[in-house]
Design a protein around this motif. Structure first.
Motif, PDB file in Angstrom:
ATOM      1  N   GLY A 101       2.090  -0.790  -6.068  1.00  0.00           N
ATOM      2  CA  GLY A 101       1.746  -2.044  -5.416  1.00  0.00           C
ATOM      3  C   GLY A 101       0.481  -1.941  -4.598  1.00  0.00           C
ATOM      4  O   GLY A 101      -0.094  -0.864  -4.420  1.00  0.00           O
ATOM      5  N   LYS A 102       0.062  -3.101  -4.095  1.00  0.00           N
ATOM      6  CA  LYS A 102      -1.152  -3.190  -3.276  1.00  0.00           C
ATOM      7  C   LYS A 102      -0.845  -4.022  -2.035  1.00  0.00           C
ATOM      8  O   LYS A 102      -0.438  -5.182  -2.140  1.00  0.00           O
ATOM      9  CB  LYS A 102      -2.274  -3.842  -4.078  1.00  0.00           C
ATOM     10  CG  LYS A 102      -3.572  -3.978  -3.321  1.00  0.00           C
ATOM     11  CD  LYS A 102      -4.638  -4.604  -4.224  1.00  0.00           C
ATOM     12  CE  LYS A 102      -5.961  -4.734  -3.513  1.00  0.00           C
ATOM     13  NZ  LYS A 102      -6.968  -5.340  -4.418  1.00  0.00           N
ATOM     14  N   PHE A 103      -1.039  -3.409  -0.863  1.00  0.00           N
ATOM     15  CA  PHE A 103      -0.855  -4.103   0.407  1.00  0.00           C
ATOM     16  C   PHE A 103      -2.222  -4.340   1.018  1.00  0.00           C
ATOM     17  O   PHE A 103      -3.010  -3.404   1.186  1.00  0.00           O
ATOM     18  CB  PHE A 103       0.005  -3.284   1.382  1.00  0.00           C
ATOM     19  CG  PHE A 103       0.219  -3.989   2.683  1.00  0.00           C
ATOM     20  CD1 PHE A 103       1.249  -4.914   2.813  1.00  0.00           C
ATOM     21  CD2 PHE A 103      -0.609  -3.770   3.763  1.00  0.00           C
ATOM     22  CE1 PHE A 103       1.446  -5.588   4.010  1.00  0.00           C
ATOM     23  CE2 PHE A 103      -0.428  -4.442   4.954  1.00  0.00           C
ATOM     24  CZ  PHE A 103       0.610  -5.356   5.080  1.00  0.00           C
ATOM     25  N   THR A 104      -2.511  -5.582   1.338  1.00  0.00           N
ATOM     26  CA  THR A 104      -3.767  -5.945   1.991  1.00  0.00           C
ATOM     27  C   THR A 104      -3.432  -6.469   3.382  1.00  0.00           C
ATOM     28  O   THR A 104      -2.732  -7.482   3.518  1.00  0.00           O
ATOM     29  CB  THR A 104      -4.517  -7.023   1.187  1.00  0.00           C
ATOM     30  OG1 THR A 104      -4.719  -6.544  -0.140  1.00  0.00           O
ATOM     31  CG2 THR A 104      -5.858  -7.345   1.819  1.00  0.00           C
ATOM     32  N   ALA A 105      -3.902  -5.775   4.410  1.00  0.00           N
ATOM     33  CA  ALA A 105      -3.614  -6.169   5.791  1.00  0.00           C
ATOM     34  C   ALA A 105      -4.543  -7.305   6.213  1.00  0.00           C
ATOM     35  O   ALA A 105      -5.661  -7.438   5.703  1.00  0.00           O
ATOM     36  CB  ALA A 105      -3.804  -4.982   6.724  1.00  0.00           C
TER      37      ALA A 105
END
Length: 131
Positions: free
Chosen positions: A85-89
């Motif tokens: 997955g990809k988490f973008t803050a």
């Protein structure tokens, strides 16, 4: 017991089994087993999830967006980030890689807001070493 009495008793047993089966099926219909794609809005419509669900939980591929603008897109398992997955803050940093039970774990890449890149192994959410 006569043949008529015996048939009567068997009929009541079979009817009892049928009623029990109907009651079990009815009870199971209240158990949420929906599997498919859905959109949920949570926390007074500030959190939005769109993706696969199973048994009332995020499960499979999906995307969730939080009130501050942060987002996660990738695999979910039992309602948590799990798998690739990809988490973008909201602050601008990005982690792309493996998650286990909601935490970066395994191979991944963290790009900070000033574009520094940490690529390699993550354990319990912390960078361990470079590849």
């Amino acid at each position: 017991m006569s043949k008529a009495g015996s048939k009567f008793k068997v009929r009541y047993i079979l009817e009892g089994i049928a009623v029990l089966g109907i009651l079990i099926c009815g009870a199971l219909s209240f158990y949420p087993t929906y599997r498919g794609t859905a959109t949920y809005t949570l926390d007074q419509q500030q959190i939005v999830y769109h993706g696969q669900v199973a048994k009332g939980r995020f499960n499979g591929q999906g995307k969730i967006t939080f009130p501050d603008g942060a987002s996660y897109q990738g695999n979910f398992k039992r309602g948590r980030f799990d798998g690739a997955g990809k988490f973008t803050a909201a602050a601008g940093w990005v982690y792309e890689g493996e998650f286990v039970r909601g935490v970066p774990q395994g191979q991944g890449k963290l790009t900070t807001t000033d574009q520094a890149i940490y690529q390699g192994t993550f354990k319990d959410g912390e960078f361990q070493d470079a590849d």
